[in-house]
Design a protein around this motif. Sequence first.
Motif, short mmCIF file in Angstrom:
data_model
loop_
_atom_site.label_atom_id
_atom_site.label_comp_id
_atom_site.label_asym_id
_atom_site.label_seq_id
_atom_site.Cartn_x
_atom_site.Cartn_y
_atom_site.Cartn_z
N GLU A 1 5.30 28.50 60.61
CA GLU A 1 6.55 27.92 60.11
C GLU A 1 6.34 27.09 58.85
N CYS A 2 5.10 26.74 58.54
CA CYS A 2 4.80 26.05 57.28
C CYS A 2 4.29 27.07 56.27
N PRO A 3 5.11 27.40 55.26
CA PRO A 3 4.70 28.45 54.31
C PRO A 3 3.56 28.02 53.40
N HIS A 4 3.20 26.74 53.42
CA HIS A 4 2.20 26.25 52.45
C HIS A 4 0.84 25.99 53.08
N ALA A 5 0.66 26.37 54.32
CA ALA A 5 -0.60 26.06 55.02
C ALA A 5 -1.78 26.76 54.37
N LEU B 1 -2.83 19.74 56.87
CA LEU B 1 -1.57 20.17 56.25
C LEU B 1 -1.50 19.68 54.80
N PRO B 2 -0.60 20.27 54.00
CA PRO B 2 -0.55 19.91 52.57
C PRO B 2 -0.14 18.45 52.30
N LYS B 3 0.49 17.79 53.24
CA LYS B 3 0.95 16.40 53.11
C LYS B 3 1.95 16.22 51.97
N THR B 4 2.76 17.21 51.69
CA THR B 4 3.75 17.09 50.62
C THR B 4 5.13 16.73 51.16
N ASN B 5 5.29 16.80 52.47
CA ASN B 5 6.58 16.51 53.11
C ASN B 5 7.74 17.26 52.46
N CYS B 6 7.52 18.52 52.17
CA CYS B 6 8.54 19.30 51.47
C CYS B 6 9.71 19.68 52.38
N GLY B 7 9.47 19.71 53.66
CA GLY B 7 10.56 19.99 54.59
C GLY B 7 10.86 21.47 54.80
N ASP B 8 10.08 22.36 54.23
CA ASP B 8 10.34 23.79 54.40
C ASP B 8 10.16 24.26 55.85
N CYS B 9 9.47 23.47 56.63
CA CYS B 9 9.25 23.84 58.03
C CYS B 9 10.39 23.38 58.92
N ALA B 10 11.43 22.85 58.28
CA ALA B 10 12.61 22.36 59.02
C ALA B 10 12.33 21.07 59.76
N VAL B 11 11.19 20.46 59.49
CA VAL B 11 10.87 19.13 60.01
C VAL B 11 10.68 18.25 58.77
N PRO B 12 11.19 17.02 58.77
CA PRO B 12 11.17 16.25 57.52
C PRO B 12 9.77 15.96 56.96
N THR B 13 8.80 15.74 57.80
CA THR B 13 7.50 15.36 57.26
C THR B 13 6.38 16.22 57.84
N CYS B 14 5.26 16.25 57.10
CA CYS B 14 4.09 16.99 57.59
C CYS B 14 3.59 16.37 58.89
N LEU B 15 3.67 15.03 58.99
CA LEU B 15 3.17 14.37 60.20
C LEU B 15 4.00 14.78 61.42
S1 SF4 Z 1 6.49 22.99 55.42
FE1 SF4 Z 1 4.35 22.42 55.53
S2 SF4 Z 1 4.05 21.20 53.74
FE2 SF4 Z 1 6.22 21.26 54.04
S3 SF4 Z 1 6.68 19.50 55.30
FE3 SF4 Z 1 6.38 21.16 56.69
S4 SF4 Z 1 4.24 20.97 57.15
FE4 SF4 Z 1 4.48 19.76 55.37
#
Ligand code: SF4
Lengths: 445, 325
Positions: free
Chosen positions: A41-45, A12-26
Amino acid sequence: MALSGLDIFKLLPKTNCGDCAVPTCLAFAMKLAQKKAELSECPHASDEAKATLGAAGTPPIRLVKIGGANALEVGNETVMFRHEKTFFHQTGIAIELRSSDGTESNRVKIQAMENLTVERVGEQLTADLFFVTFDSENGEVFLDTLTVIKELSTKGVILNCQDLTVLKQGLEILKENRPAIYCEAKPAEKIYSLAKTFEASLVLTARSFEDLEARSNAAVTADLNALILNLEAAGFGKKLQHNTLLRRSALQQNFKPFGYPLLTRIKGATPVEILAEASLQICKYGSIVVLPEYDQALLYTLFTLRQTIYTDPQKPIQVDPKVYAIGDPTPDSPVFVTTNFSLTYFMVSGEIENSGVSAHLVVTDAEGQSVLTAWAAGKFDGEKIAKFIKDIQFEQQVKTRKIIIPGLVAQISGDLEESLPGWEVIVGCQEASDIPSFIKSVELT
Amino acid sequence: MAFEIPRETNTGSIAEITLGATSEQGGTRSHTLTLGGSSSLPFHFFEGEQPHPPVVAMEVFDSVPTKYPEPLLDYYRDVIDNPGEMAKKCVEEYGAELISVRLEGTHPEKGNKSVDEAVEIVQKVLSSVSVPLIFTGPSHFEKNNEVMKKVCEVTAGENCLINYVETDNYKTIAAACIAYGHTLVAQSPIDVNLAKQLNILLTDMNFPADKIVMDPLTGTLGYGLEYTYSIMERIRTDGLAGDKMLAFPMLVTPGYESFNVKEARAPQKDYPDWGDLAQRGIYWETATAVSLLVAGAELLILYHPQSVEIIKSKIAEIFAAEGGE
Ligand code: SF4
């Protein structure tokens, strides 16, 4: 093999942007690992993540459908032995039709296949597919046979036709019916595009693991994934070994090139040999068997074997709870009672039949358990039996007022007599096989 | 990544059991047969050994079975009430590798033949064929004990397969087998734990572990085959994983069970969808036999000459492909 949350996290991008509605990539990776989220659900994959996780997300053996409304589904198995869980998608049974036999002869077989439905312990058993082979001078009979199938049947079709022009015409006829294309050898490029255009699945044939792997990879590269594998092998033992190894590599090593259903064209010098070969496939991982001939007794045997192997070992086969007439019973004939576990029913009814005496067999709803198990679980006691008999108004149907219970549950006789006033309870024998001698030894009515 | 054969190795192996005894060994058989010895699941030569092919026995009777179907009777009409001649026919014409003599007619409710009558039949078959023999007693504790004790005695040294004992009735017959040098069938009702328990009981009374054959109890196709099939797969898997009390060769009885059910006896006019009766009987027995063969059966008792022929030829085909290893 399933990827761990950490494996996924690395992709994963490891940016923790939160766009996936989960706070962190982890956290998102953990949800993916538990199959509680989807990568989309992660637009940046990245593409790499999509490729890797996409593969991990597909089942180890892909589900393949052949046919339209009444499609056969095969594949998506998860275990090597049925007792580990169950086998899910039962072996499809196909009958071969050859264009060299002529349209009329094929029509007769198609109609016979269409009419053949046998009931067995509550299931309707039928054959599933036509395997149509082009082996005549011109394509006419081949195409006519397909038209007849379309007219008379909703079963799926596998096309075995090496002439690409005729094949294309055949696919046109079966357009909405999701057919399969059988490839005898390495498929020509043209076949891939035909398969794509007509949404057909592809049966890949090879004579070695290496060739099969190469063909499977080539088809995937051509963007096809509805594949069926046909690894030809000489001899009974080799067939068993090959099927075992293909399933093992798919399930245990997650070896993608072999993660597809398996098809076998059954060959045999005699009908009994055909039966033996097909039985092996049903037991050991065959997803589709193609039979060279239509033979009713053979089909009925294979239907029953297929039902046997694909029954969920956790759920006993049940028969309908009701009163079964054994022979030609009259209102004065003896009355037996047992549970609706199929095996119990078959043994008891068979042995009463053997005795030559006509009788009523009351089969109560014990959720498919055998006599002792059902009794221990409180599903086969005096009260339950009495209630069943009253509910179905059995007392109005017979004059007999004696009821024979299984010897294994002698202890319920008092209880039953109490709950069923006017009836005398006779304790029968413990083993079904002793029923004929038991019948001779007592006054039953 | 390229395909690599996924091999599994086992820590255990199945006991080797020999049936019959030649004159050097104190018997009168022309040869012996050995069962078992596998270190992998049936026919997995790519990851283990299976030194001995499964064998096919046929069955003769002390009294004509009441349910013997017509199409089968056509093969035996001239010999059905003569067990010695029937045994000969099974061996010489149909290729039986062993003969099972079913002594059901000694059952108190099925003819109540005397011990002496049983012995006479046993001796007849013993002298009419030279293959190793199986003697199958009646399903009646006392009578089974009585008959089998004597059968063991009069066949002393022949290393017959004495069929059968069960948890509630094993001591008398097991003791007779020890005394007269026979091999024993330990029968249990389609259950892994009960099978294991009986084998423990037997070995606890010092019954030799190289003289036990297990009978997990055959349910035929449509009548419990699903249970027998899976129990056998589990017994075999556990045996190979090292459980010595489950690592014995297995006997199955597709013939007796298949020709007992409606599917092998009901005419097509009563069940039009079931197809031709004569063929159906053969198919029923063969399908049962094939499935139990791949589940781990080493000794199959079959009835129909055509089932015998196909099962034997498939076993031969499997072993020919391995060069007999
Ligand atoms: S949308 Fe993708 S990049 Fe952003 S927090 Fe979720 S997993 Fe990480």
